[in-house]
Motif scaffolding. Sequence first.
Motif, PDB file in Angstrom:
ATOM      1  N   ARG A 198      -4.151   4.503   0.559  1.00 25.24           N
ATOM      2  CA  ARG A 198      -3.998   5.993   0.585  1.00 25.24           C
ATOM      3  C   ARG A 198      -3.348   6.549   1.737  1.00 25.24           C
ATOM      4  N   ALA A 199      -3.423   5.847   2.960  1.00 24.32           N
ATOM      5  CA  ALA A 199      -2.807   6.420   4.111  1.00 24.32           C
ATOM      6  C   ALA A 199      -2.003   5.484   4.966  1.00 24.32           C
ATOM      7  N   GLY A 200      -1.901   4.061   4.721  1.00 25.21           N
ATOM      8  CA  GLY A 200      -1.493   3.042   5.538  1.00 25.21           C
ATOM      9  C   GLY A 200      -0.331   2.303   4.887  1.00 25.21           C
ATOM     10  N   ALA A 201      -0.261   1.135   5.180  1.00 18.25           N
ATOM     11  CA  ALA A 201       0.802   0.490   4.988  1.00 18.25           C
ATOM     12  C   ALA A 201       1.139  -0.025   3.632  1.00 18.25           C
ATOM     13  N   GLY A 202       0.362   0.349   2.682  1.00 15.69           N
ATOM     14  CA  GLY A 202       0.592   0.290   1.473  1.00 15.69           C
ATOM     15  C   GLY A 202       0.755   1.585   0.582  1.00 15.69           C
ATOM     16  N   SER A 203       0.700   2.589   1.220  1.00 18.28           N
ATOM     17  CA  SER A 203       0.878   3.861   0.781  1.00 18.28           C
ATOM     18  C   SER A 203       2.235   4.085  -0.235  1.00 18.28           C
ATOM     19  N   ASP A 204       3.155   3.277   0.083  1.00 21.22           N
ATOM     20  CA  ASP A 204       4.370   3.683  -0.579  1.00 21.22           C
ATOM     21  C   ASP A 204       4.600   2.059  -1.547  1.00 21.22           C
ATOM     22  N   CYS A 205       3.733   1.653  -1.760  1.00 22.16           N
ATOM     23  CA  CYS A 205       3.790   0.458  -2.534  1.00 22.16           C
ATOM     24  C   CYS A 205       2.595   0.333  -3.815  1.00 22.16           C
ATOM     25  N   ARG A 206       3.256  -0.069  -5.106  1.00 19.74           N
ATOM     26  CA  ARG A 206       2.186  -0.029  -6.125  1.00 19.74           C
ATOM     27  C   ARG A 206       1.360  -1.287  -6.014  1.00 19.74           C
ATOM     28  N   ASN A 207       1.735  -2.385  -5.761  1.00 20.23           N
ATOM     29  CA  ASN A 207       1.008  -3.373  -5.790  1.00 20.23           C
ATOM     30  C   ASN A 207       1.027  -4.451  -4.536  1.00 20.23           C
TER      31      ASN A 207
END
Length: 322
Positions: A114-123
Amino acid sequence: MIALQVGAAFIQGCVVGPDGSPHSRERWFTRPERGPDAVLESVLACAASLAERCRPTAAGVALPGVVDDASGRAVHATALGWHGIPVQDWVAEHLDLPVAVGHDGRTGGLAEARAGAGSDCRNFLYISVGDGITAAAIVDGRAVQGDHDGMGGLGGTGDRGGTGEHSGTGELGHIVVRPEDGEPCHCGRHGCLETVASTTAVTRRYARMTGWRGITAREVYHRADAGDPHARVVCLDAADALIGVLATAVRRHSPERVVIAGEPAAAGASRLTALGATLAGRLASPAVPEFRPAHFGDMAGCVGAAFLARDRALENSKATAG
């Protein structure tokens, strides 16, 4: 919003702002040797202490082991001595607030989605390495569910002896990686990943080799980078075991990214680069996911628990309005 993450060594807590940033961080010793009731009393006291610092609308709690998110029960948390403990009900009654409870791997993955290192990553895969090792596979902001876990069944009977109460629960640390000569684990088996690659294992094994006591896992990693031969052996062994398990998850989920929280990430970019290179050597496919440190670091579980609590508060508000 307030949140707690309960581990075998420490209880971490924070107040989480509207943007997801943790404030008023605190850490208390868990001391599970006192017994399960004493640990629960500590959790309640820590939650009350955080609540005094703000006007929380809800509280979140991240737990290790086997967690029933729907009922908020700690089904099995061997490191804490908890079996069938209704944590959500106890904390809600103690604070008179809506409470959400989740597995610390899943809540950490939620925070980074939601707000970290995976926020721009689908999977992506979320891995947390501390005194325990937990994980979650995240797709479209949600943990993949499989055998009620956060890793889509990773850790089941087919995965190098990963059977028992922690199988398929996101408890990556209880997959057996040293079945022949492994050290005993608190879960009752021998050779679990946690006995090789956790921060506790890294410091314990280094101390056994050198006689050095009281240094952190991060310092052991730094000593390895500086050429200390004993630290290099310990850290290489930890990385080899971790990547061996991680390779299975990557083959299963084909993630774009691996987000790592804990000491391997905190030790510096070179450590993540080395892990990525080791993983590339294990995979037949040329598609190797990038490695990134968790944005929220070792507080990711707390922040994700706060997000769960916020969702619970909004659900309650809508139900009341309706």
